[in-house]
Design a protein around this motif. Structure first.
Motif, mmCIF file in Angstrom:
data_model
loop_
_atom_site.group_PDB
_atom_site.id
_atom_site.type_symbol
_atom_site.label_atom_id
_atom_site.label_comp_id
_atom_site.label_asym_id
_atom_site.label_seq_id
_atom_site.Cartn_x
_atom_site.Cartn_y
_atom_site.Cartn_z
ATOM 1 N N LYS A 231 0.831 -1.206 0.000
ATOM 2 C CA LYS A 231 0.000 0.000 0.000
ATOM 3 C C LYS A 231 0.862 1.252 0.000
ATOM 4 O O LYS A 231 0.601 2.194 -0.745
ATOM 5 C CB LYS A 231 -0.875 0.010 1.259
ATOM 6 N N CYS A 235 1.271 4.303 -2.743
ATOM 7 C CA CYS A 235 1.126 5.700 -2.360
ATOM 8 C C CYS A 235 2.332 6.513 -2.801
ATOM 9 O O CYS A 235 2.225 7.685 -3.130
ATOM 10 C CB CYS A 235 1.021 5.781 -0.844
ATOM 11 N N GLU B 305 -7.788 10.669 -1.972
ATOM 12 C CA GLU B 305 -7.258 9.591 -2.815
ATOM 13 C C GLU B 305 -7.505 9.841 -4.297
ATOM 14 O O GLU B 305 -6.717 9.407 -5.132
ATOM 15 C CB GLU B 305 -7.833 8.242 -2.373
ATOM 16 N N THR B 308 -4.729 12.271 -5.220
ATOM 17 C CA THR B 308 -3.378 11.708 -5.278
ATOM 18 C C THR B 308 -3.281 10.518 -6.229
ATOM 19 O O THR B 308 -2.248 9.880 -6.315
ATOM 20 C CB THR B 308 -2.927 11.251 -3.870
ATOM 21 N N LEU B 310 -4.924 7.643 -6.189
ATOM 22 C CA LEU B 310 -5.092 6.299 -5.627
ATOM 23 C C LEU B 310 -6.489 5.746 -5.901
ATOM 24 O O LEU B 310 -6.718 4.555 -5.788
ATOM 25 C CB LEU B 310 -4.820 6.316 -4.122
ATOM 26 N N PRO B 330 -0.238 7.670 -9.534
ATOM 27 C CA PRO B 330 0.398 8.425 -8.444
ATOM 28 C C PRO B 330 1.774 8.976 -8.837
ATOM 29 O O PRO B 330 2.101 10.113 -8.505
ATOM 30 C CB PRO B 330 0.517 7.391 -7.322
ATOM 31 N N HIS B 340 2.045 13.912 -0.252
ATOM 32 C CA HIS B 340 0.866 13.325 0.371
ATOM 33 C C HIS B 340 1.235 12.771 1.738
ATOM 34 O O HIS B 340 2.111 11.924 1.848
ATOM 35 C CB HIS B 340 0.334 12.199 -0.548
ATOM 36 N N PRO B 342 -0.520 10.588 4.194
ATOM 37 C CA PRO B 342 -1.759 9.811 4.205
ATOM 38 C C PRO B 342 -2.349 9.660 5.604
ATOM 39 O O PRO B 342 -1.651 9.818 6.599
ATOM 40 C CB PRO B 342 -1.346 8.460 3.625
ATOM 41 N N MET B 348 0.061 3.237 5.008
ATOM 42 C CA MET B 348 0.305 3.855 3.712
ATOM 43 C C MET B 348 1.500 4.784 3.668
ATOM 44 O O MET B 348 2.025 5.056 2.594
ATOM 45 C CB MET B 348 -0.944 4.625 3.279
#
Lengths: 354, 510
Positions: A231, A235, B305, B308, B310, B330, B340, B342, B348
């Motif tokens: 994840k 990101c 999201e 960004t 996602l 991304p 970002h 998160p 994340m």
């Protein structure tokens, strides 16, 4: 007094090295129980096995012969595992490598003879990569569980190879023997001692290259990120889908190369018995080497020794040669159990009762 | 200390707990009286949770002992703790989402028959929930409940098991202001029934409104234990941190530049096709902080999201510097200068099993000087860069090579902040950046965000704390059920107006 597990501050380097070694010893001890139950003296049996695998130079070259495909498939599996992609399909990718190489060797008559070997090996890698690419694409795009797909595709590969050497590819002059025509001698992978061929040096070079790529480059850094937290990697802009496919193509190519060198260096034809199970042993090798490509070198020689030594059992002690496989299988349990200690340590606590 | 025998319910004496490399609790004494609320205050990593986990039976102390009603006890497991009447509600709820309230409440009870008498259980639950005004329907599934309701289930679980002492670990961190007030009421009812509570927090106003006494921990030691009455937030904050704290954020006057990030009619659907973000249009200018308020789960996650990259937008358009950025990868957005922070930092924001140094270069590793043009990474350059960042952002880590997961929550957040601020190229998306952080860390996070805005970055700040939004943001948008209820000026709005919008009323210039 109580014994508790306490989390370590950092992963212990010493323990990381010790765990596989101790696991090996434990599995030998477990194996000796099995040997004892079958009426053999464990110590002398292990002695025979060791002598059989490492006793003489000729024995050792036989061990090397088996170490080559084990190392290559082991590297492929370790690479995929780094990404937490559970590729247990090295066996199928290995067989496709063998098929790809055999296709070039037997049917590409138009090629100049010196090109036979390089193009044959490349075709083996491409075929192996293709076979690993299928589950990779399924996983990357639709999240299909790779443990199932890679495992199932092994059977497809094995049966397809069988179809080829029993059917259309069978040597018409082979008196019904299930196998293709022998490759032209110019296409053989040269040997340097006994049956040990130059594929060994290719495999060693790849191991070192892979170690470099994984530990020192951006590509390796991204694989590490994905493997440890997918994840977060996403990101941070890493394309998971692309990485899975690219990495698995390489993983499959390595297993494919193992199959390619096996037919080009040892059997010189695609024939019955090509599914030796190297691709499954590769899983144990990858774990035992803690996914480190350099450690894979030592571990695959050790595992090859177990296989060659196991063959000796039959001749010398009258035990089935599969005893080597039993010990190999016993390895995985202490290994997985032992990996706990890389992150935890034992602590003895004295009871502080009121 | 001698006279305390009558009212003292629970006592910890000289409790010490060591973890590899740190002393989490250093000879801590703690006393809880009958029918009182004790607030346990301290920064992240001060040892509050460790101390309470010892009471809850999750850890065992290395030294010291615990007495309950004057008798020495030893707590080996959560079961032991339960039998002694101690119950703890953790920050992360321990509920099974796909089971009903009633099933969750009796789950794990040791004397439960093979086929539980559910009718009787439900009757008892309803009786208890009436008594403590813990309104919740025993037949509903956990996933149907709001966070506040889930918390009530957790409290019911403890009450059902007969807990006399409730330990609440930052119970209001996840609640709306209204839910926090309800919780306050619930706790008051419990006190009148003779129960007691320990309350872990780092919010001053909560300490003042909830508790009778307060105990402050700093670096594993007790620095103060006193009556709440007579203390001030400033005093408490200084005790916690050990230095003077500025509550006001210094920021340059608001002078917005060109429009930077524009969302035009952006809609996002969840996998079932239900719209979770409905027709959002907003503009963030250079040098502006747009705050997003709202109760968690009203589309804030989807909003950040989709920006960004996602999540995918099903309709609408996102532009950055007048370039179309709708549904871009991304990496594309990162290269366009987007940073970002998160919401879920552990899941994340960082790779816990990699080192602090590695985590700090997770944006810069793509280019020189960290990596060569051919993709070879330079260990010495990574190390040098990491050391610089660690000292500049004051990340408390033993070594740059330490795995990030061994850092405290505040320092993990500082690591993310350092990486994202350093690589920020004009847009910063910060989601709950100060959630769960102590006063000192919060202050530094906020100042860093304001500094980006003063450097002409466009900032989107999603927060649950209205105080944070009012002091940090220039404009505040409020989200409700996936829609933007309006955008108001932070300088002229107030909590009441925002609260109305959070409850679904339109306001500002929507």
């Amino acid at each position: 007094m109580r014994i508790v597990l306490e989390k370590r501050e950092a992963r212990s380097k010493t323990v990381t090295v010790l765990v596989p070694i101790i696991s090996f010893v434990v599995s030998l001890m477990l194996g000796s129980i099995v040997l004892g139950l079958s009426g053999a003296n464990p110590l002398s049996t292990y002695g025979f096995m060791f002598k059989g695998a490492f006793g003489t130079w000729i024995d050792f070259t036989e061990t090397l012969v088996k170490a080559i495909p084990l190392l290559l498939t082991g590297l492929g599996v370790a690479l995929a595992f780094k990404l937490r992609f559970w590729n247990i399909g090295a066996e199928g990718q290995f067989i496709w490598g063998a098929i790809g190489t055999s296709w070039v060797m037997v049917f590409w008559n138009f090629l100049p003879l010196p090109l036979l070997l390089p193009i044959g090996l490349v075709m083996g890698m491409v075929a192996g990569a293709m076979w690993a690419g299928i589950p990779a694409i399924l996983k990357a795009n639709w999240g299909v569980d790779e443990t199932l797909t890679t495992l199932m595709l092994n059977y497809v590969a094995i049966l397809f190879a069988e179809y080829l050497y029993y059917g259309p590819w069978r040597d018409p002059d082979g008196f019904g023997f299930p196998g293709t025509k022998r490759f032209p001698q110019e296409g053989w992978l040269p040997r340097f001692a006994g049956r040990a061929h130059y594929g060994l040096f290719l495999a060693l070079a790849i191991a070192i290259l892979l170690w470099f790529l994984l530990s020192k480059t951006r590509w390796g850094f991204e694989i590490k990120m994905i493997g440890k937290n997918q994840k977060a990697a996403r990101c941070l802009g890493v394309s998971i889908e692309k990485s899975i496919v690219v990495t698995l193509l390489i993983s499959g190519a390595l297993a494919g190369l193992a199959g390619a060198t096996e037919v080009a260096g040892i059997s010189h034809r695609l024939q019955k018995g090509i599914d030796m199970g190297y691709g499954y042993t590769a899983i144990i090798i990858a774990w035992m080497a803690q996914l480190n490509p350099l450690a894979c070198i030592l571990v695959s020689i050790l595992m090859a020794g177990l296989l060659v030594g196991g063959d000796q059992l039959q001749m010398m002690v009258g035990l089935p040669s599969s005893m080597g496989l039993v010990i190999q299988g016993l390895l995985l349990f202490p290994l997985l159990a032992g990996s706990v200690f890389t992150e935890y340590r034992l602590k003895i606590v004295r009871k502080v009762e009121a | 200390m001698e006279k305390s025998s009558v009212s003292t319910l629970l006592k910890m004496e000289g409790v010490t707990k060591r973890f590899p490399g740190v002393i989490a609790n250093d000879r801590v004494d703690l006393e809880l009286h009958n029918g009182e609320v004790l607030a346990l205050l301290g920064e992240n990593g001060a040892g509050k949770s460790t101390l309470m986990n010892i009471l809850a039976g999750l850890y065992r102390p290395d030294e010291g002992f615990i007495t309950i009603r004057g008798e020495k006890v030893s707590i080996h497991s959560p079961q032991d703790s339960m039998h002694l009447g101690i119950g703890m509600i953790h920050q992360e709820f321990m509920l099974v989402q796909t089971m009903t309230v009633a099933e969750n409440i009796v789950l794990g009870l040791q004397d439960l028959p093979l086929i539980p008498p559910m009718a009787e259980i439900k009757r008892k639950i309803i009786e208890l929930s009436d008594r403590y005004s813990l309104k919740v329907d025993p037949d509903r599934f956990i996933y149907e409940l709001s966070v506040g309701e889930q918390q009530r289930v957790e409290i019911l679980k403890l009450v059902y098991r007969g807990a006399e002492v409730l330990i609440l670990d930052e119970p209001t961190a996840v609640l709306t202001p209204q839910e926090s007030r309800d919780l306050n009421g619930i706790i008051k009812t419990m006190l009148s029934e003779g129960k007691s509570a320990i309350f872990i927090t780092h919010k001053m106003d909560e300490v003042l409104s909830f508790s009778h006494r307060v105990q402050v921990l700093r670096q594993g030691k007790t620095v103060a234990a006193c009556k709440t009455e007579g203390t001030t937030p400033q005093e408490l904050a200084n005790m916690m941190v050990g230095r003077e704290i500025l509550f006001k954020i210094k920021k340059a006057p608001y002078r917005p530049g060109e429009p930077k990030l524009i969302l035009d009619g952006v809609t996002v659907e969840d996998p079932t096709g239900r719209p979770v973000l409905k027709d959002i249009s907003l503009t963030i200018y250079e040098g502006e902080i747009l705050g997003i308020a709202g109760v968690a789960g009203n589309g804030q996650t989807e909003l950040t999201e989709v920006i960004t990259g996602l999540q995918k937008a099903v309709s609408g358009r996102i532009t950055l510097d007048s370039q179309d950025m709708t549904n871009k990868q991304p990496l594309h957005l990162i290269k366009a200068g987007m940073s970002h922070i998160p919401a879920d930092r552990g899941a994340m924001g960082i790779v816990g099993d990699m080192s602090v140094a590695d985590n700090l270069v997770m944006k810069r590793y793509r280019s020189e000087p960290i990596a060569s043009r051919h993709g070879v990474m330079h260990a010495t350059k990574i190390f040098g860069f990491a050391k610089k960042m660690i000292s500049f952002f004051k990340i408390a880590t033993p070594k740059p090579e330490t795995l990030v997961k061994f850092l405290s929550g505040g320092n993990i957040q500082k690591t993310i902040l350092a990486r994202e601020i350093d690589s920020c190229g004009g847009v910063l998306i910060a989601v709950y950046p100060s959630r769960g952080l102590d006063v000192g860390a919060t202050e530094s996070v906020r100042n860093n965000i304001v500094a980006q805005r003063d450097k002409k970055a466009a900032v989107l700040l999603v927060s649950e704390e209205l105080d944070e939004l009012l002091s940090v943001a220039d404009k505040i948008g409020v989200m409700f059920e996936g829609e933007l209820m309006g955008i108001v000026d932070a300088a002229t709005t107030n909590k009441e107006e925002l609260g109305m919008m959070m409850a679904g009323m339109r306001g500002g210039n929507a």
